[in-house]
Design an enzyme around this catalytic site. Structure first.
Site, PDB file in Angstrom:
ATOM      1  N   ARG A   1       7.846  -8.858  15.299  1.00  0.00           N
ATOM      2  CA  ARG A   1       8.198  -7.526  15.025  1.00  0.00           C
ATOM      3  C   ARG A   1       7.473  -6.505  15.586  1.00  0.00           C
ATOM      4  NH1 ARG A   1       7.528  -3.743  10.827  1.00  0.00           N
ATOM      5  NH2 ARG A   1       9.482  -2.839   9.992  1.00  0.00           N
TER       6      ARG A   1
ATOM      7  N   ASP B   1       0.992   5.001   1.873  1.00  0.00           N
ATOM      8  CA  ASP B   1       0.314   6.043   2.905  1.00  0.00           C
ATOM      9  C   ASP B   1      -0.531   7.272   2.318  1.00  0.00           C
ATOM     10  OD1 ASP B   1       1.278   4.125   4.535  1.00  0.00           O
ATOM     11  OD2 ASP B   1       3.038   5.261   5.181  1.00  0.00           O
TER      12      ASP B   1
ATOM     13  N   HIS C   1       0.816  -1.178  -0.166  1.00  0.00           N
ATOM     14  CA  HIS C   1      -0.090   0.177  -0.268  1.00  0.00           C
ATOM     15  C   HIS C   1       0.809   1.140  -0.210  1.00  0.00           C
ATOM     16  CE1 HIS C   1       1.267  -0.425   4.131  1.00  0.00           C
ATOM     17  NE2 HIS C   1       1.048   0.743   4.226  1.00  0.00           N
TER      18      HIS C   1
ATOM     19  N   HIS D   1       4.772   0.060  -0.207  1.00  0.00           N
ATOM     20  CA  HIS D   1       5.464  -0.665   0.915  1.00  0.00           C
ATOM     21  C   HIS D   1       4.621  -1.828   1.515  1.00  0.00           C
ATOM     22  CE1 HIS D   1       3.895   2.708   3.153  1.00  0.00           C
ATOM     23  NE2 HIS D   1       3.769   2.053   4.034  1.00  0.00           N
TER      24      HIS D   1
END
Length: 337
Positions: free
Chosen positions: A276, A211, A209, A266
């Site tokens: 993570r 941002d 996607h 990304h």
């Protein structure tokens, strides 16, 4: 170690390793900007044009603020699911688990999405009971420090673009009506994948996607997973760096520069072994702010590539889309050929 409850992974997307996905070379192609150096403004502009993404060092955000918030986040995600869910369901704010948005996207992720509003965040964080004040204060200290860094970056960016109004971008983040957001993402290890994966596949933690905001300021623990897409559509893995921040150009900044800067596509891949944790500040303008190419950046006879829209209009459109959609497509101007 923080983990999600055991569940099947059949519904999740996988990415197979192939020649179109590679790691950064040992010398590194990722732009690194030292904010303490005089050449920072030039390097920022170059990175935004080529990648829409860069790493910053000597950023001025206290490590103490980073460590304290990370500790609070770990405490939160370590809670039983039924207690975390008291901070949700996301609408889109609050606690979410696996489901991303309302349009069918899922990922191997749990998250906490918060407004840039202390009172609202206190309500959401009431799941902590008496420790709410501590989490709220740590969160506020971190957001203030990161927003200050973001404004410094945006002002260096304006200088690098030779814009006379140095705060043309940063004032949108500092506006009391700024629609900025903060997100904590936790990508737990996937034991099922670690045991069963024999085909070199990676589980998608957060699908590809861009941002929608102006700028995104991200840091994570020392676990890999973040990938960015280059102009040739190849994916490269971003080596983790606990002490640095990674900066994404958002869709709104791409429009304001009339496409000179690119909003980076990304994604995040999960894995079978390591947890993570990432913390992202999304710097957004006020809802009523009109987004359009800045006249001072338009060359003579250059035409706008985008229709003017308010941030509210674009945000509404973005939330109605799937992650991988070209969100700017509805606002692009196509010249007749």
């Amino acid at each position: 170690m923080v983990v999600l409850s055991k569940q099947t992974t059949e519904q999740y997307a996988y990415i197979r390793h192939c020649n179109k996905t590679s790691a950064f070379s040992s010398t590194g192609i990722i732009p690194v900007v030292d904010l303490s150096k005089p050449e920072a403004k030039t390097l920022i502009v170059k990175a935004c044009e080529e990648f829409g993404f860069f790493k910053v060092i000597n950023h001025g955000v206290p490590m103490e603020a980073i460590s304290k918030l990370e500790s609070e986040a770990i405490n939160f995600f370590s809670l039983p699911n039924n207690q975390k869910e008291k901070a949700g369901p996301p609408n889109p704010f609050g606690y979410g688990n696996k489901k991303i948005g309302e349009n069918g996207d899922v990922g191997w992720v749990e998250y906490l999405l918060l407004k840039n509003n202390q009172d609202y965040n206190s309500m959401r964080l009431s799941v902590f009971g008496q420790t709410t004040d501590k989490f709220r204060n740590v969160l506020n200290d971190y957001i203030c420090a990161v927003r200050k860094m973001g404004c410094e970056i945006l002002e260096l960016m304006a200088e690098g673009l030779n814009i006379e109004e140095k705060n043309v971008f940063s004032k949108l983040l500092m506006d009391k009506e700024s629609d900025s957001l903060f997100r904590l993402n936790h990508y737990p290890p996937c034991p099922e994948m670690a045991l069963d994966n024999k085909n070199g596949e990676n589980l998608v933690g957060f699908g590809e996607h861009t941002d929608p905001q102006i700028i995104s300021l991200l840091r994570s623990n020392n676990t890999s997973g973040l990938q960015i897409c280059l102009k040739d559509r190849s994916w490269v893995s971003v080596p983790p760096d606990y002490n640095s921040f990674f900066i994404n150009v958002g869709d709104s900044l791409q429009v304001m520069t009339n496409g000179r800067f690119r909003s980076v596509r990304h994604r995040v891949l999960a894995n079978g072994f390591d947890s993570r944790l990432s913390m992202i500040y999304f710097g957004g303008p006020p809802l009523s702010e009109k987004i359009a190419p800045l006249p001072c950046l338009m060359k003579e006879n250059e035409e706008s590539l985008y229709k003017e829209f308010t941030w509210f209009e674009y945000k509404k459109s973005a939330y109605a889309s799937r992650l991988a959609d070209n969100r700017l497509g509805h606002f692009e101007i196509f010249s007749a050929s």
